[in-house]
Write a protein that holds these residues in place. Structure first.
Motif, mmCIF file in Angstrom:
data_model
loop_
_atom_site.group_PDB
_atom_site.id
_atom_site.type_symbol
_atom_site.label_atom_id
_atom_site.label_comp_id
_atom_site.label_asym_id
_atom_site.label_seq_id
_atom_site.Cartn_x
_atom_site.Cartn_y
_atom_site.Cartn_z
ATOM 1 N N GLN A 75 0.739 -0.893 0.287
ATOM 2 C CA GLN A 75 -0.462 0.293 -0.239
ATOM 3 C C GLN A 75 1.125 0.953 0.301
ATOM 4 O O GLN A 75 1.899 1.205 0.859
ATOM 5 C CB GLN A 75 -0.574 0.528 1.221
ATOM 6 C CG GLN A 75 -1.994 1.142 1.017
ATOM 7 C CD GLN A 75 -3.029 0.965 2.172
ATOM 8 O OE1 GLN A 75 -2.625 0.461 3.476
ATOM 9 N NE2 GLN A 75 -3.451 2.465 2.726
ATOM 10 N N VAL B 57 1.312 5.200 0.628
ATOM 11 C CA VAL B 57 0.284 5.731 1.924
ATOM 12 C C VAL B 57 0.456 7.393 1.216
ATOM 13 O O VAL B 57 1.518 7.919 1.613
ATOM 14 C CB VAL B 57 -0.080 6.165 2.943
ATOM 15 C CG1 VAL B 57 -0.072 6.770 4.132
ATOM 16 C CG2 VAL B 57 -0.088 4.328 3.082
ATOM 17 N N TYR C 179 5.763 4.080 0.690
ATOM 18 C CA TYR C 179 6.363 2.767 1.216
ATOM 19 C C TYR C 179 6.657 2.751 2.436
ATOM 20 O O TYR C 179 7.278 2.605 2.521
ATOM 21 C CB TYR C 179 6.416 2.172 -0.680
ATOM 22 C CG TYR C 179 5.577 1.757 -1.720
ATOM 23 C CD1 TYR C 179 4.290 0.687 -1.199
ATOM 24 C CD2 TYR C 179 6.168 2.709 -1.916
ATOM 25 C CE1 TYR C 179 4.503 1.031 -3.141
ATOM 26 C CE2 TYR C 179 5.028 3.126 -3.263
ATOM 27 C CZ TYR C 179 4.126 1.724 -3.936
ATOM 28 O OH TYR C 179 3.263 2.045 -5.378
ATOM 29 N N PRO D 271 0.821 -5.329 4.065
ATOM 30 C CA PRO D 271 0.790 -4.294 3.226
ATOM 31 C C PRO D 271 1.066 -2.962 3.581
ATOM 32 O O PRO D 271 1.856 -1.997 2.631
ATOM 33 C CB PRO D 271 -0.793 -4.174 2.654
ATOM 34 C CG PRO D 271 -1.308 -5.322 2.884
ATOM 35 C CD PRO D 271 -0.341 -5.850 4.544
#
Length: 619
Positions: free
Chosen positions: A123, A125, A135, A151
């Motif tokens: 994921q 962000v 990351y 993630p």
């Protein structure tokens, strides 16, 4: 002579330097990986369960830690947590006997590394208004191209950091879905509904489990043995199980099998006695379930005819189309603060709903341990389940309500080294007692599984769409997922965090806040008293003088304003003293850490050197 002395001194220093380098090199070889954990909670010491999982690895595993170093330069919380994560991963890799290869990767924007991170499903962000992303996740692969990911590492979930990483490693060693045998007397799977004469859809929680695990449905009336390849047995609403079925469950647990049990004093989805020609038969049917023989052997008490009422967690329900909703103390809603933060099953959940719930207690002199997952509030009591069968107005349950002042355990882990409930039986493979400790997860409610308490399933152009308004489904999946791992994984509990609060500072703040509130309340009381006196003086005046302050009023007002200034000065003094106390504490800590401790070390070193010199002089 001076030349020789200088030569000897230079030679001695050279020899000492060579010895120092040699000692360092030898210690690096002999003590590679050796560490001393001096933290209060052994923060950097792996649990026994994690070490066992690492020791059992029989194939290489690659771990890729993706961390956006440049993008997180201004986020100290993430940078600090990154060090914690990296140190844990390095410790695991060091303990894995070469079976884990750790790679730390900085996925720069528009790089191949960023594409690889996205490909793994990590994921990204957002961290700025300009759209910059970061990351901070982990991807793992095994020799058969299996993958598992975390993630994004969230600092607020640090207590389960070790568990999450250990589970990722464990999942990479599993080649097939864990087998789950489902034993239910409730109509949870797809089948024919005799009442409607149509095919029924499976419950949402059953569908979720079927997607994640190898679910095998077993008819409770035909249960005689649980296969050794089964990881988890889910027992829902056991009613009148035969001794052979109970014995199968008993031996499954004793040989280390993992059992998840749902019993209920009043299962609202129970269709016992359902007869289209006689509707009253279902109304008067017994809808309770129990596992009395096994519970007794395991050292736990459960009353199948008692329901917990809790006015603090009572949910609002509608009892009539045009009537306002009312609180039902038998239908309960729990938020994240009510769920155990120390167990992976409930730690990350936001809300769970339950209905007509029973409770568990440890039996007298029980050797087992009951660890609560969900508890009622202290504003709760138990009543006979019969009171809720024909209830038309839930408010009637609050009549003569007398809370016990103690919470009830509604769901729990039961831990212990269990003994058999069938000591009279024998034969090949019979176990009278478990060889190791085990845990059984217990819920005193089956309605928690029903769709009505947590999800709405809608048909959207032929597709079933699940809209969850509570985390009941996640709760069950978490429980099965946790039990599906081996005993080592289950044994890993939440750990302490690396964040150490300044308890003394917090204590100073609390004391200052108490003083501040005390002074503020004093000011408010004086203000109220002044307003009262002004009102009394005003009421005694004639109408044409109502807007003119009398000497008494003016004096009273001046006194109050003067006192108000004094109290505000006192409030500022309280705040100033707080800042001074905190600053003094910080100064003392800096003096101890920066000056005193190094000074003591130097003095100790000089003393040791002097002692050595005196001994050499005597010799």
């Amino acid at each position: 002579m001076a030349f020789n002395r200088k030569t000897l001194t230079g030679s001695a220093l050279l020899i000492l330097a060579v010895l120092f380098v040699a000692v360092v090199l030898i210690s690096n070889v002999l003590f590679r990986g050796a560490r001393v954990d001096l933290t209060q909670s052994n923060l950097y010491t792996l649990s026994d369960g994690t070490r066992n999982i690492l020791g059992k690895l029989d194939e290489p595993i690659n771990l890729y830690l993706y961390y956006s170093d440049k993008s997180t330069e201004d986020i100290p919380q993430l940078r600090t947590y990154y060090l914690r994560v990296r140190e844990l991963l390095e410790e695991m890799a060091a303990r894995a006997n070469g079976k884990i290869k750790l790679s730390v990767i900085d996925p720069l924007p528009f790089s191949e590394e960023e594409d690889a991170a996205a490909g793994y499903g990590l994921q990204a962000v957002p961290i700025s208004a300009a759209g910059e992303k970061a990351y901070f996740g982990l991807a793992g692969t095994n020799s058969t191209n299996g993958t598992a990911v975390i993630p994004f590492f969230q600092p607020e979930k640090e207590t389960f950091l070790e568990y999450d990483v250990a589970k990722l490693i464990h999942d990479l060693t599993v080649v097939k879905k864990p087998a789950v045998t489902f034993i239910s007397s409730l109509p949870m799977s797809m089948g024919f509904d005799q009442a409607t004469r149509q095919m029924r859809e499976p419950w949402a929680v059953y569908s979720q489990l079927s997607q994640l695990f190898d679910v095998r449905e077993t008819n409770p009336t035909q249960l005689k043995e649980i296969g050794k390849d089964v990881n988890v047995a889910v027992l829902v609403h056991p009613k009148e199980l035969s001794d052979d079925a109970l014995y199968a469950l008993d031996q499954f647990v004793l040989r280390g099998g993992h059992l998840l049990v749902f019993v209920d004093p009043n299962a609202e989805q129970d269709q016992s006695g359902a007869d289209p020609e006689n509707p009253q038969a279902a109304m008067f049917a017994d809808k309770s379930s129990d596992l009395a023989k096994l519970f007794k052997a395991w050292g736990v008490d459960y009353a199948k005819d008692k329901v917990v009422l809790d006015r603090a967690h009572a949910l609002q329900i509608s009892i009539a189309p045009n009537a306002p909703p009312v609180r039902h103390p038998g239908i309960l809603g729990f938020t994240h603060k009510d769920l155990s933060r120390d167990d992976v099953i409930t730690a990350n959940l936001e809300s769970v709903n339950m209905s007509t719930v029973g409770y568990f207690e440890l039996a007298k002199d029980s050797p087992s341990k009951l660890v609560a997952l969900i508890q009622s509030s202290d504003q709760s009591m138990s009543v006979p389940a019969e009171r809720l069968k024909f209830l038309s107005d839930p408010s009637a349950l609050l009549q003569d309500f007398k809370p016990t002042g103690q919470p009830f355990v509604l769901a729990a882990r039961l831990e212990g080294q269990f003994k058999t409930a069938f000591p009279e039986r024998s034969g090949a493979g019979h176990l009278a007692e478990a060889k190791e400790k085990n845990a059984v997860v217990l819920f005193a409610d089956t309605d928690i599984l029903s769709d009505r308490l947590w999800a709405q399933v809608q048909n959207f152009f032929g597709q079933k769409v699940l809209n969850a308004f509570a985390n009941n489904g996640d709760l069950v999946v978490n429980a099965v997922d946790n039990l599906a791992g081996d005993s080592d994984l289950i044994s890993i509990r939440g750990r302490a965090t690396s964040q150490r609060p300044f308890t003394r500072v917090e204590e100073l703040k609390r004391e200052a806040d108490d003083n501040f509130r005390s002074h503020e309340q004093k000011l408010q009381n004086e203000l109220s008293e002044t307003e009262r006196k002004l009102t009394e003086l005003q009421s005694a005046k004639s109408q044409d003088q109502a807007m003119v302050l009398s000497p008494e009023q003016k004096k009273e007002l001046d006194n109050f304003l003067k006192r108000k200034v004094e109290i505000r000065k006192e409030l500022r003094e309280v705040r100033r003293k707080l800042d001074a106390d905190i600053e003094a504490l910080g100064t003392r800590l800096k003096f101890i850490n920066i000056l005193l401790v190094p000074l003591l070390i130097v003095i100790a070193a000089l003393g040791f050197a002097g002692f050595g010199a005196r001994r050499r002089g005597k010799n």
